[in-house]
Design a protein around this motif. Sequence first.
Motif, PDB file in Angstrom:
ATOM      1  N   ALA A   1     -14.975  -9.389 -25.958  1.00  0.00           N
ATOM      2  CA  ALA A   1     -15.957  -8.303 -25.949  1.00  0.00           C
ATOM      3  C   ALA A   1     -16.642  -8.198 -27.307  1.00  0.00           C
ATOM      4  O   ALA A   1     -16.002  -8.271 -28.360  1.00  0.00           O
ATOM      5  CB  ALA A   1     -15.274  -7.000 -25.593  1.00  0.00           C
ATOM      6  N   ASP A   2     -17.947  -7.994 -27.271  1.00  0.00           N
ATOM      7  CA  ASP A   2     -18.752  -7.849 -28.488  1.00  0.00           C
ATOM      8  C   ASP A   2     -18.789  -6.375 -28.873  1.00  0.00           C
ATOM      9  O   ASP A   2     -19.290  -5.541 -28.111  1.00  0.00           O
ATOM     10  CB  ASP A   2     -20.167  -8.358 -28.221  1.00  0.00           C
ATOM     11  N   PRO A   3     -18.278  -6.000 -30.052  1.00  0.00           N
ATOM     12  CA  PRO A   3     -18.244  -4.575 -30.408  1.00  0.00           C
ATOM     13  C   PRO A   3     -19.631  -3.948 -30.494  1.00  0.00           C
ATOM     14  O   PRO A   3     -19.781  -2.738 -30.236  1.00  0.00           O
ATOM     15  CB  PRO A   3     -17.530  -4.566 -31.765  1.00  0.00           C
ATOM     16  N   GLU A   4     -20.648  -4.731 -30.840  1.00  0.00           N
ATOM     17  CA  GLU A   4     -21.992  -4.150 -30.906  1.00  0.00           C
ATOM     18  C   GLU A   4     -22.458  -3.706 -29.524  1.00  0.00           C
ATOM     19  O   GLU A   4     -23.112  -2.671 -29.376  1.00  0.00           O
ATOM     20  CB  GLU A   4     -22.970  -5.162 -31.510  1.00  0.00           C
ATOM     21  N   VAL A   5     -22.118  -4.488 -28.513  1.00  0.00           N
ATOM     22  CA  VAL A   5     -22.448  -4.088 -27.138  1.00  0.00           C
ATOM     23  C   VAL A   5     -21.664  -2.834 -26.766  1.00  0.00           C
ATOM     24  O   VAL A   5     -22.180  -1.911 -26.121  1.00  0.00           O
ATOM     25  CB  VAL A   5     -22.145  -5.237 -26.161  1.00  0.00           C
TER      26      VAL A   5
ATOM     27  N   HIS B   1     -13.392  -5.968 -37.115  1.00  0.00           N
ATOM     28  CA  HIS B   1     -13.147  -7.266 -37.736  1.00  0.00           C
ATOM     29  C   HIS B   1     -12.002  -8.034 -37.065  1.00  0.00           C
ATOM     30  O   HIS B   1     -11.791  -9.216 -37.352  1.00  0.00           O
ATOM     31  CB  HIS B   1     -12.811  -7.079 -39.227  1.00  0.00           C
ATOM     32  N   ARG B   2     -11.286  -7.388 -36.140  1.00  0.00           N
ATOM     33  CA  ARG B   2     -10.141  -8.025 -35.491  1.00  0.00           C
ATOM     34  C   ARG B   2     -10.513  -8.649 -34.140  1.00  0.00           C
ATOM     35  O   ARG B   2      -9.641  -9.021 -33.366  1.00  0.00           O
ATOM     36  CB  ARG B   2      -9.011  -7.009 -35.313  1.00  0.00           C
ATOM     37  N   ARG B   3     -11.791  -8.790 -33.886  1.00  0.00           N
ATOM     38  CA  ARG B   3     -12.228  -9.432 -32.643  1.00  0.00           C
ATOM     39  C   ARG B   3     -11.620 -10.820 -32.539  1.00  0.00           C
ATOM     40  O   ARG B   3     -11.653 -11.602 -33.496  1.00  0.00           O
ATOM     41  CB  ARG B   3     -13.754  -9.531 -32.609  1.00  0.00           C
ATOM     42  N   PRO B   4     -11.024 -11.179 -31.383  1.00  0.00           N
ATOM     43  CA  PRO B   4     -10.445 -12.523 -31.233  1.00  0.00           C
ATOM     44  C   PRO B   4     -11.475 -13.598 -31.527  1.00  0.00           C
ATOM     45  O   PRO B   4     -12.611 -13.527 -31.050  1.00  0.00           O
ATOM     46  CB  PRO B   4     -10.010 -12.550 -29.760  1.00  0.00           C
TER      47      PRO B   4
ATOM     48  N   VAL C   1      -1.379 -10.746 -26.209  1.00  0.00           N
ATOM     49  CA  VAL C   1      -1.287  -9.326 -26.523  1.00  0.00           C
ATOM     50  C   VAL C   1      -2.528  -8.883 -27.294  1.00  0.00           C
ATOM     51  O   VAL C   1      -3.125  -7.834 -27.008  1.00  0.00           O
ATOM     52  CB  VAL C   1      -0.012  -9.024 -27.343  1.00  0.00           C
ATOM     53  N   HIS C   2      -2.931  -9.685 -28.270  1.00  0.00           N
ATOM     54  CA  HIS C   2      -4.100  -9.316 -29.071  1.00  0.00           C
ATOM     55  C   HIS C   2      -5.356  -9.265 -28.215  1.00  0.00           C
ATOM     56  O   HIS C   2      -6.168  -8.337 -28.332  1.00  0.00           O
ATOM     57  CB  HIS C   2      -4.283 -10.315 -30.216  1.00  0.00           C
ATOM     58  N   ARG C   3      -5.509 -10.252 -27.340  1.00  0.00           N
ATOM     59  CA  ARG C   3      -6.710 -10.307 -26.501  1.00  0.00           C
ATOM     60  C   ARG C   3      -6.758  -9.112 -25.546  1.00  0.00           C
ATOM     61  O   ARG C   3      -7.819  -8.491 -25.375  1.00  0.00           O
ATOM     62  CB  ARG C   3      -6.718 -11.617 -25.716  1.00  0.00           C
ATOM     63  N   VAL C   4      -5.639  -8.766 -24.920  1.00  0.00           N
ATOM     64  CA  VAL C   4      -5.630  -7.639 -23.980  1.00  0.00           C
ATOM     65  C   VAL C   4      -5.841  -6.331 -24.728  1.00  0.00           C
ATOM     66  O   VAL C   4      -6.543  -5.437 -24.246  1.00  0.00           O
ATOM     67  CB  VAL C   4      -4.332  -7.631 -23.152  1.00  0.00           C
ATOM     68  N   TRP C   5      -5.237  -6.187 -25.907  1.00  0.00           N
ATOM     69  CA  TRP C   5      -5.493  -4.982 -26.719  1.00  0.00           C
ATOM     70  C   TRP C   5      -6.982  -4.858 -27.027  1.00  0.00           C
ATOM     71  O   TRP C   5      -7.563  -3.774 -26.912  1.00  0.00           O
ATOM     72  CB  TRP C   5      -4.684  -5.051 -28.012  1.00  0.00           C
ATOM     73  N   TRP C   6      -7.608  -5.956 -27.417  1.00  0.00           N
ATOM     74  CA  TRP C   6      -9.031  -5.922 -27.731  1.00  0.00           C
ATOM     75  C   TRP C   6      -9.860  -5.560 -26.503  1.00  0.00           C
ATOM     76  O   TRP C   6     -10.823  -4.783 -26.591  1.00  0.00           O
ATOM     77  CB  TRP C   6      -9.467  -7.284 -28.280  1.00  0.00           C
ATOM     78  N   GLU C   7      -9.501  -6.088 -25.351  1.00  0.00           N
ATOM     79  CA  GLU C   7     -10.189  -5.721 -24.103  1.00  0.00           C
ATOM     80  C   GLU C   7     -10.107  -4.219 -23.869  1.00  0.00           C
ATOM     81  O   GLU C   7     -11.106  -3.573 -23.535  1.00  0.00           O
ATOM     82  CB  GLU C   7      -9.552  -6.444 -22.917  1.00  0.00           C
ATOM     83  N   ARG C   8      -8.902  -3.668 -24.021  1.00  0.00           N
ATOM     84  CA  ARG C   8      -8.718  -2.237 -23.792  1.00  0.00           C
ATOM     85  C   ARG C   8      -9.521  -1.413 -24.801  1.00  0.00           C
ATOM     86  O   ARG C   8     -10.070  -0.367 -24.458  1.00  0.00           O
ATOM     87  CB  ARG C   8      -7.236  -1.870 -23.882  1.00  0.00           C
ATOM     88  N   LEU C   9      -9.572  -1.863 -26.043  1.00  0.00           N
ATOM     89  CA  LEU C   9     -10.313  -1.147 -27.067  1.00  0.00           C
ATOM     90  C   LEU C   9     -11.800  -1.062 -26.731  1.00  0.00           C
ATOM     91  O   LEU C   9     -12.483  -0.083 -27.067  1.00  0.00           O
ATOM     92  CB  LEU C   9     -10.121  -1.841 -28.425  1.00  0.00           C
ATOM     93  N   ASN C  10     -12.311  -2.072 -26.057  1.00  0.00           N
ATOM     94  CA  ASN C  10     -13.746  -2.150 -25.736  1.00  0.00           C
ATOM     95  C   ASN C  10     -14.077  -1.758 -24.302  1.00  0.00           C
ATOM     96  O   ASN C  10     -15.241  -1.857 -23.906  1.00  0.00           O
ATOM     97  CB  ASN C  10     -14.248  -3.576 -25.984  1.00  0.00           C
TER      98      ASN C  10
END
Length: 345
Positions: free
Chosen positions: A155-159, A200-203, A293-302
């Motif tokens: 996921a792109d945080p800017e989006v 900054h922690r985007r996979p 784990v990191h990827r799923v956390w990032w998905e949930r964050l976005n």
Amino acid sequence: MPGVQSPHPSRFTLATLVRRFGAGEPVSCEPVAQGLLNRGYRLSTTRGRFFLKHHLDGDPRDPARIEHQHRVTVRLGDLGVPVVPAVEDDSGRTVAVVEDRCYALHPWVDGRHRDGGELSRGQSRRLGALLGLVHVRLGQVAPVPDAECAAEPSADPEVTFGLIDELLARVRIRARRDCFDELADHRLRERRALLERHAHRRPPAGAEPVAGWVHGDFHPLNLLYRDRAPWEPVAIVDWDRLAVRPRAEEAVRAAVIFFLRPGGTLDLAKIRAYARAYRAATGAGADEMAAAVHRVWWERLNDFWMLRWRYQLRDRRTDPQFPAASALVVWWTGRYEAVRDAFCL
């Protein structure tokens, strides 16, 4: 079996289906009320009880994708995975197109759904081993096309920032805000602040996870347990999202759903038992699990799919899930290392 209340199939549809599959004559047909995206019915006929599934995303002109799912589940059943294969007609077909809709018929399975709160640590361990068995057996019955192994971009945080602004605007123009709207406003602002701190922690792009065929939607409403002791799984259902995806990510995603507590925390002791069994069954290493784990956390964050349903689609069916799911993101971010270690150690 999982489903959602929906318009009842016509008498013509029911008569055509039971005749096609040699299931006798229809006696009764009632919607099954659990689930969000499926249309399913408990069908009683003169020859027994069945689960009738209306495949909403099935193409009436080409039901090959659904029939591929059915063939895979037959092979999985032959290898010891608890599945409920679709009924075949005289020509061996498992999908019937009636009134421009795709249907399949499955034997009815008595059972109940159980979430992680109802499972002991031993049962949590067996759940991880079961999903591991699914992934291993899928690897044996379904070769992975090389073209399907590429990782999807994260996921792109800017989006996401743009989506947060849009959803906040939709919440704030409501003339009569209720408690859900107030919570949504709070969580959206909170999430924006979290994402600003962790963008900054985007996979990174280019990392290729271990991919293979996965169930695609492994959660409590797609797993049936015996409705009496011993409480063991009797059927994994709803293979609509069978696809080539990172295997460990499905394991993490499923655990987060099963072991989410009502207050928005995870039962890490049960996750640890589940994850160790999954890793033992599949051979997944600590690095693979940590990346998942990191990827799923990032998905949930976005992710804001529940709010998109409510405010963009005007569909409130997911509203009850939002408080715990939105609280989880905050809790998980604050305990990132502990959650990672539960899956990896």
